[in-house]
Design a protein around this motif. Structure first.
Motif, mmCIF file in Angstrom:
data_model
loop_
_atom_site.group_PDB
_atom_site.id
_atom_site.type_symbol
_atom_site.label_atom_id
_atom_site.label_comp_id
_atom_site.label_asym_id
_atom_site.label_seq_id
_atom_site.Cartn_x
_atom_site.Cartn_y
_atom_site.Cartn_z
ATOM 1 N N ARG A 13 1.037 -1.104 -0.149
ATOM 2 C CA ARG A 13 -0.053 -0.086 0.452
ATOM 3 C C ARG A 13 1.272 1.200 0.324
ATOM 4 N NH1 ARG A 13 -2.266 -3.837 -0.534
ATOM 5 N NH2 ARG A 13 -4.797 -4.745 0.583
ATOM 6 N N HIS A 14 0.394 2.489 -0.420
ATOM 7 C CA HIS A 14 0.873 3.358 -0.661
ATOM 8 C C HIS A 14 0.395 5.058 -0.187
ATOM 9 C CE1 HIS A 14 4.704 6.520 -2.828
ATOM 10 N NE2 HIS A 14 4.599 6.188 -1.733
ATOM 11 N N TYR A 15 1.109 5.822 0.425
ATOM 12 C CA TYR A 15 0.313 6.923 0.544
ATOM 13 C C TYR A 15 0.696 8.735 -0.904
ATOM 14 C CZ TYR A 15 -3.153 5.805 4.120
ATOM 15 O OH TYR A 15 -3.990 5.383 5.323
ATOM 16 N N GLY A 16 2.105 8.199 -0.822
ATOM 17 C CA GLY A 16 2.198 8.847 -1.143
ATOM 18 C C GLY A 16 2.687 10.589 -0.781
ATOM 19 N N ALA A 17 3.109 9.922 0.494
ATOM 20 C CA ALA A 17 3.389 11.289 1.971
ATOM 21 C C ALA A 17 4.125 10.549 2.669
ATOM 22 C CB ALA A 17 1.676 12.028 2.501
ATOM 23 N N ALA A 18 5.425 10.619 3.103
ATOM 24 C CA ALA A 18 5.749 9.873 4.058
ATOM 25 C C ALA A 18 5.577 9.738 5.020
ATOM 26 C CB ALA A 18 7.728 10.200 3.946
ATOM 27 N N GLY A 19 5.056 11.069 5.329
ATOM 28 C CA GLY A 19 4.995 10.901 7.174
ATOM 29 C C GLY A 19 3.423 9.551 7.113
ATOM 30 N N LEU A 20 2.562 10.071 6.758
ATOM 31 C CA LEU A 20 0.945 9.390 6.303
ATOM 32 C C LEU A 20 1.421 7.814 6.196
ATOM 33 C CD1 LEU A 20 -1.293 11.180 4.729
ATOM 34 C CD2 LEU A 20 -0.789 10.743 7.343
ATOM 35 N N ASP A 21 2.688 7.220 5.409
ATOM 36 C CA ASP A 21 3.113 6.047 5.217
ATOM 37 C C ASP A 21 3.646 5.856 6.709
ATOM 38 O OD1 ASP A 21 2.635 5.227 2.648
ATOM 39 O OD2 ASP A 21 3.862 7.089 2.031
ATOM 40 N N MET A 22 4.861 6.294 7.542
ATOM 41 C CA MET A 22 5.345 5.682 8.344
ATOM 42 C C MET A 22 4.165 5.954 9.305
ATOM 43 S SD MET A 22 8.852 8.065 8.023
ATOM 44 C CE MET A 22 9.722 8.380 7.719
ATOM 45 N N ILE A 23 3.047 6.414 9.609
ATOM 46 C CA ILE A 23 1.669 6.287 10.325
ATOM 47 C C ILE A 23 1.466 5.122 10.153
ATOM 48 C CG2 ILE A 23 -0.593 7.017 10.522
ATOM 49 C CD1 ILE A 23 -0.058 10.039 10.997
ATOM 50 N N SER A 24 1.083 4.780 9.196
ATOM 51 C CA SER A 24 1.135 3.045 8.967
ATOM 52 C C SER A 24 2.051 2.350 9.811
ATOM 53 C CB SER A 24 0.626 3.260 7.183
ATOM 54 O OG SER A 24 -0.291 3.378 6.441
ATOM 55 N N VAL A 25 2.835 2.223 9.785
ATOM 56 C CA VAL A 25 3.631 1.259 10.514
ATOM 57 C C VAL A 25 3.391 1.658 12.207
ATOM 58 C CG1 VAL A 25 5.755 0.845 10.549
ATOM 59 C CG2 VAL A 25 5.412 1.622 8.898
ATOM 60 N N ILE A 26 4.065 2.727 12.372
ATOM 61 C CA ILE A 26 3.275 3.364 13.818
ATOM 62 C C ILE A 26 2.424 2.819 14.041
ATOM 63 C CG2 ILE A 26 2.449 5.717 15.168
ATOM 64 C CD1 ILE A 26 4.824 7.014 13.092
ATOM 65 N N ARG A 27 1.233 2.872 13.340
ATOM 66 C CA ARG A 27 -0.096 2.245 13.901
ATOM 67 C C ARG A 27 -0.457 0.995 14.098
ATOM 68 N NH1 ARG A 27 -5.080 5.599 13.300
ATOM 69 N NH2 ARG A 27 -5.883 3.016 13.212
ATOM 70 N N GLY A 28 1.025 -0.283 13.544
ATOM 71 C CA GLY A 28 0.890 -2.228 13.531
ATOM 72 C C GLY A 28 -0.206 -1.925 11.749
ATOM 73 N N GLU A 29 -0.464 -0.854 11.325
ATOM 74 C CA GLU A 29 -1.550 -1.860 9.974
ATOM 75 C C GLU A 29 -0.508 -1.871 8.895
ATOM 76 O OE1 GLU A 29 -4.350 2.098 10.594
ATOM 77 O OE2 GLU A 29 -2.959 2.365 9.041
ATOM 78 N N ALA A 30 1.000 -1.447 8.930
ATOM 79 C CA ALA A 30 1.900 -2.213 7.957
ATOM 80 C C ALA A 30 3.557 -2.913 9.142
ATOM 81 C CB ALA A 30 1.977 -1.286 6.785
ATOM 82 N N ALA A 31 4.311 -3.630 8.759
ATOM 83 C CA ALA A 31 5.349 -4.042 8.297
ATOM 84 C C ALA A 31 6.448 -2.953 8.685
ATOM 85 C CB ALA A 31 5.540 -5.222 8.085
ATOM 86 N N LEU A 32 6.437 -2.128 7.271
ATOM 87 C CA LEU A 32 7.156 -1.296 7.123
ATOM 88 C C LEU A 32 6.761 -0.295 6.244
ATOM 89 C CD1 LEU A 32 8.893 -1.851 3.797
ATOM 90 C CD2 LEU A 32 9.255 -4.336 5.726
ATOM 91 N N TYR A 33 7.644 0.719 5.611
ATOM 92 C CA TYR A 33 7.743 1.217 4.555
ATOM 93 C C TYR A 33 9.633 1.430 4.335
ATOM 94 C CZ TYR A 33 7.781 6.356 2.451
ATOM 95 O OH TYR A 33 7.582 7.475 1.435
ATOM 96 N N LEU A 34 9.497 1.724 3.280
ATOM 97 C CA LEU A 34 10.513 1.661 1.667
ATOM 98 C C LEU A 34 10.038 3.086 1.362
ATOM 99 C CD1 LEU A 34 13.539 0.316 2.140
ATOM 100 C CD2 LEU A 34 12.515 -0.802 0.267
ATOM 101 N N SER A 35 11.627 3.415 1.261
ATOM 102 C CA SER A 35 11.625 5.441 0.317
ATOM 103 C C SER A 35 13.204 4.993 -0.061
ATOM 104 C CB SER A 35 10.950 5.564 0.566
ATOM 105 O OG SER A 35 10.817 7.244 -0.367
ATOM 106 N N PRO A 36 13.411 5.335 -1.504
ATOM 107 C CA PRO A 36 14.445 5.551 -1.943
ATOM 108 C C PRO A 36 15.439 6.459 -2.129
ATOM 109 C CG PRO A 36 12.664 6.097 -3.884
ATOM 110 C CD PRO A 36 12.193 5.369 -2.115
ATOM 111 N N ARG A 37 14.374 7.675 -1.110
ATOM 112 C CA ARG A 37 15.438 9.908 -1.307
ATOM 113 C C ARG A 37 13.710 10.114 -0.449
ATOM 114 N NH1 ARG A 37 16.226 12.419 -6.879
ATOM 115 N NH2 ARG A 37 18.144 11.736 -6.876
ATOM 116 N N LEU A 38 14.932 9.718 0.535
ATOM 117 C CA LEU A 38 13.826 10.746 1.443
ATOM 118 C C LEU A 38 14.187 12.146 2.058
ATOM 119 C CD1 LEU A 38 11.693 8.965 3.924
ATOM 120 C CD2 LEU A 38 10.798 10.253 1.806
#
Ligand code: 2AM
Ligand code: CA
Length: 268
Positions: free
Chosen positions: A181-206
């Motif tokens: 899954r992907h929101y396209g906003a790093a902060g919101l993708d990280m929230i998915s990990v913080i909430r435990g909805e996803a195991a990880l977020y990987l981005s090539p360039r932040l």
């Protein structure tokens, strides 16, 4: 350095004001400018929010340093003393095209160490913050994340281009998981990990302002945020970022390091 209560309260007040302004002006005509390309946008609201937050910080904390995306902070900040790292609108493309799925990000650091991180999911009116040495909160209530047991039983988040070009063994990581899954906003993708909805977020360039808020919240939770080869992040540099639940971090690093191609594994 522990978080000062007054500073925390002020940061929250300013972020709430900024989020109110973004919601109140959502239907007003927007001036949109391209930065590096058609996907890299800035609007007058990015600058207005940045200007507002920086004015408040400079007024109350004139000796603190500021690093901010649209350039109104310090030109050459370093990590000495307090450093406020701001993304006034994370997900500007979403803000313009969807009027949804964008965030305001703030990380507060002292001598390069995270002190507190704040992510405002503006349209959901949700404020996430993590105080290092204390814990993580959603709208001031302690956050109880969904448990993550393994990569095989979890969703993951990641930048689509990673999977197209199979950088960092992204397809292999995806094949081990339940899906992407992907929101396209790093902060919101990280929230998915913080909430435990996803195991990880990987981005090539932040950029630092894309990950500083999340890194502070992850630190407060004892979650892992490193480069894809497991190195600590440099607070002043653009980098590839692996933001991970601790239960899967070493497995994901092993998958990434199993690649044959050095070119696909470059952290920069
Ligand atoms: P932004 O909207 O604040 O620019 C999209 O995948 C995510 O990556 C967003 O958080 C976006 O932040 C960020 N982003 C977009 N272009 C970027 C770039 N060239 N370098 C680093 N981060 C970028
Ligand atoms: Ca931004």
């Amino acid at each position: 350095m522990t978080m000062n209560k007054q500073m925390h309260q002020r940061a929250i007040d300013w972020l709430n004001q900024a989020a109110d302004l973004l919601r109140a002006t959502l239907d007003s005509p927007l001036q949109v400018k391209q930065k590096q390309n058609a996907r890299d946008l800035v609007t007058e609201m990015d600058c207005r929010i940045e200007d507002y937050l920086i004015q408040q910080i400079r007024h109350y904390y004139p000796n603190h340093q500021i690093l901010s995306e649209e350039g109104q902070g310090d030109v050459f900040p370093n990590t000495e003393g307090y450093l406020w790292i701001i993304d006034p609108i994370d997900g500007t493309l979403n803000y313009v095209k969807e009027k949804n799925h964008f965030a305001i990000l703030l990380g507060i650091y002292y001598n390069g160490k995270p002190v507190a991180g704040y992510i405002v999911d503006v349209m959901n009116e949700q404020l996430y913050y993590g105080i290092v040495g204390d814990g993580v909160y959603l709208n001031h209530q302690p956050l109880l994340p969904i448990q993550i047991a393994s990569l095989e039983t979890s969703l993951i988040h990641g930048n689509v281009h990673l999977f197209i070009h199979n950088r960092y063994q992204a397809r292999e990581i995806l094949n081990h998981s339940l899906g992407m899954r992907h929101y396209g906003a790093a902060g919101l993708d990280m929230i998915s990990v913080i909430r435990g909805e996803a195991a990880l977020y990987l981005s090539p360039r932040l950029q630092p302002w894309d990950f500083a808020a999340g890194l502070a919240i992850f630190t407060a939770m004892n979650y892992k945020m490193t480069t894809p080869t497991g190195q600590p992040l440099d607070l002043l540099k653009r980098q590839a970022v692996l933001a991970c639940h601790p239960a899967v971090h070493s497995q994901v690093l092993d998958i990434i390091q199993s690649t044959d191609s050095e070119a696909n594994n470059n952290d920069n």
